[in-house]
Scaffold this motif. Structure first.
Motif, PDB file in Angstrom:
ATOM      1  N   VAL A   1      49.810  32.742  45.968  1.00  0.00           N
ATOM      2  CA  VAL A   1      50.711  33.816  45.773  1.00  0.00           C
ATOM      3  C   VAL A   1      50.875  33.959  44.394  1.00  0.00           C
ATOM      4  O   VAL A   1      51.296  35.230  43.977  1.00  0.00           O
ATOM      5  N   ASN A   2      50.416  33.170  43.707  1.00  0.00           N
ATOM      6  CA  ASN A   2      50.793  33.279  42.093  1.00  0.00           C
ATOM      7  C   ASN A   2      49.499  34.047  41.685  1.00  0.00           C
ATOM      8  O   ASN A   2      49.602  34.486  40.226  1.00  0.00           O
ATOM      9  N   CYS A   3      48.667  34.381  42.202  1.00  0.00           N
ATOM     10  CA  CYS A   3      47.319  35.114  41.851  1.00  0.00           C
ATOM     11  C   CYS A   3      47.582  36.404  42.162  1.00  0.00           C
ATOM     12  O   CYS A   3      46.440  37.316  41.957  1.00  0.00           O
ATOM     13  N   ILE A   4      48.537  37.142  42.765  1.00  0.00           N
ATOM     14  CA  ILE A   4      48.514  38.486  43.377  1.00  0.00           C
ATOM     15  C   ILE A   4      48.291  39.548  41.964  1.00  0.00           C
ATOM     16  O   ILE A   4      47.557  40.357  42.149  1.00  0.00           O
ATOM     17  N   SER A   5      49.167  39.354  41.126  1.00  0.00           N
ATOM     18  CA  SER A   5      48.816  40.052  39.878  1.00  0.00           C
ATOM     19  C   SER A   5      47.452  40.052  39.205  1.00  0.00           C
ATOM     20  O   SER A   5      46.779  41.082  38.825  1.00  0.00           O
ATOM     21  N   THR A   6      46.698  39.005  39.213  1.00  0.00           N
ATOM     22  CA  THR A   6      45.660  38.886  38.705  1.00  0.00           C
ATOM     23  C   THR A   6      44.651  39.795  39.636  1.00  0.00           C
ATOM     24  O   THR A   6      43.770  40.115  39.248  1.00  0.00           O
ATOM     25  N   ILE A   7      44.626  39.983  41.001  1.00  0.00           N
ATOM     26  CA  ILE A   7      44.095  40.790  41.713  1.00  0.00           C
ATOM     27  C   ILE A   7      44.095  42.048  41.287  1.00  0.00           C
ATOM     28  O   ILE A   7      43.246  42.775  41.250  1.00  0.00           O
ATOM     29  N   PHE A   8      45.525  42.335  41.227  1.00  0.00           N
ATOM     30  CA  PHE A   8      45.922  44.156  40.809  1.00  0.00           C
ATOM     31  C   PHE A   8      45.320  44.160  39.580  1.00  0.00           C
ATOM     32  O   PHE A   8      44.694  45.178  39.406  1.00  0.00           O
ATOM     33  N   GLU A   9      45.086  43.472  38.495  1.00  0.00           N
ATOM     34  CA  GLU A   9      44.709  43.531  37.149  1.00  0.00           C
ATOM     35  C   GLU A   9      43.137  43.487  37.383  1.00  0.00           C
ATOM     36  O   GLU A   9      42.602  44.641  36.753  1.00  0.00           O
ATOM     37  N   GLY A  10      42.710  42.819  38.370  1.00  0.00           N
ATOM     38  CA  GLY A  10      40.920  42.840  38.514  1.00  0.00           C
ATOM     39  C   GLY A  10      40.668  44.460  39.037  1.00  0.00           C
ATOM     40  O   GLY A  10      39.634  45.037  38.659  1.00  0.00           O
ATOM     41  N   THR A  11      41.512  44.836  39.864  1.00  0.00           N
ATOM     42  CA  THR A  11      41.430  46.044  40.749  1.00  0.00           C
ATOM     43  C   THR A  11      41.261  47.180  39.652  1.00  0.00           C
ATOM     44  O   THR A  11      40.619  48.038  39.737  1.00  0.00           O
ATOM     45  N   GLU A  12      42.247  47.033  38.693  1.00  0.00           N
ATOM     46  CA  GLU A  12      42.324  48.126  37.678  1.00  0.00           C
ATOM     47  C   GLU A  12      41.296  48.111  36.505  1.00  0.00           C
ATOM     48  O   GLU A  12      40.491  49.266  36.390  1.00  0.00           O
ATOM     49  N   GLN A  13      40.742  46.865  36.302  1.00  0.00           N
ATOM     50  CA  GLN A  13      39.648  46.506  35.596  1.00  0.00           C
ATOM     51  C   GLN A  13      38.181  47.058  36.265  1.00  0.00           C
ATOM     52  O   GLN A  13      37.339  47.983  35.762  1.00  0.00           O
ATOM     53  N   LEU A  14      38.247  47.036  37.550  1.00  0.00           N
ATOM     54  CA  LEU A  14      36.917  47.679  38.571  1.00  0.00           C
ATOM     55  C   LEU A  14      37.001  49.305  38.587  1.00  0.00           C
ATOM     56  O   LEU A  14      36.240  49.800  38.156  1.00  0.00           O
ATOM     57  N   LYS A  15      38.420  49.595  38.668  1.00  0.00           N
ATOM     58  CA  LYS A  15      38.427  51.263  38.450  1.00  0.00           C
ATOM     59  C   LYS A  15      37.871  51.847  37.183  1.00  0.00           C
ATOM     60  O   LYS A  15      37.416  53.008  37.342  1.00  0.00           O
ATOM     61  N   THR A  16      38.156  51.138  36.168  1.00  0.00           N
ATOM     62  CA  THR A  16      37.518  51.814  35.013  1.00  0.00           C
ATOM     63  C   THR A  16      36.125  51.738  34.908  1.00  0.00           C
ATOM     64  O   THR A  16      35.541  52.639  33.735  1.00  0.00           O
ATOM     65  N   SER A  17      35.300  51.103  35.644  1.00  0.00           N
ATOM     66  CA  SER A  17      33.794  51.271  35.385  1.00  0.00           C
ATOM     67  C   SER A  17      33.216  52.493  36.006  1.00  0.00           C
ATOM     68  O   SER A  17      33.621  53.051  37.107  1.00  0.00           O
ATOM     69  N   PRO A  18      32.336  53.092  35.216  1.00  0.00           N
ATOM     70  CA  PRO A  18      31.884  54.466  35.661  1.00  0.00           C
ATOM     71  C   PRO A  18      31.117  54.541  36.884  1.00  0.00           C
ATOM     72  O   PRO A  18      31.148  55.305  37.747  1.00  0.00           O
TER      73      PRO A  18
END
Length: 128
Positions: A55-72
């Motif tokens: 459960v300590n990694c949930i924000s890491t998952i959301f941050e990774g999703t944001e990074q993925l979203k920025t990929s063309p």
């Protein structure tokens, strides 16, 4: 009394149905995203939790999703990111403070697989 109880259960089932439907939709879109991962995407390194159940990694998952979203290469999956953003609040448990999360930078395909696992587990917890 029985009819009242049946109506309450029916209403609860109907209100839960869109949430489950959205989770299934997210998983379908993630599967398409995973299949569309190109060699260019393999070079994208995303901070990925070692243990998706932590459960300590949930924000890491959301941050990774944001990074993925920025990929063309992910522009064509904007629907996924919109739907994921809407469900983000229901996927986030109410934690007072997140602790340490063990992570490693991995390629986008591995991050997507971990994200699929996270959403599957979240949908099972929502049903329980």
């Amino acid at each position: 009394m029985k009819i009242h109880l049946c109506l309450l259960l029916l209403a609860a089932g109907i209100s839960a149905a869109p949430h489950m439907s959205s989770m299934a939709e997210l998983l379908t879109l993630l599967q398409q995203m995973s299949e569309a991962t190109t060699k260019d995407m393999q070079n994208l390194r995303i901070e990925t939790p070692d243990n998706i159940d932590d459960v300590n990694c949930i924000s890491t998952i959301f941050e990774g999703t944001e990074q993925l979203k920025t990929s063309p290469a992910m522009k064509k999956f904007s629907v996924f990111f919109q739907k994921f953003e809407r469900l983000k609040q229901s996927l986030t448990p109410s934690l007072a403070k997140e602790g340490q999360c063990d992570t490693e930078r991995k390629n986008a395909a591995i991050f997507i697989e971990k994200l699929m696992t996270f959403i599957r587990k979240a949908s099972k917890n929502a049903r329980a």
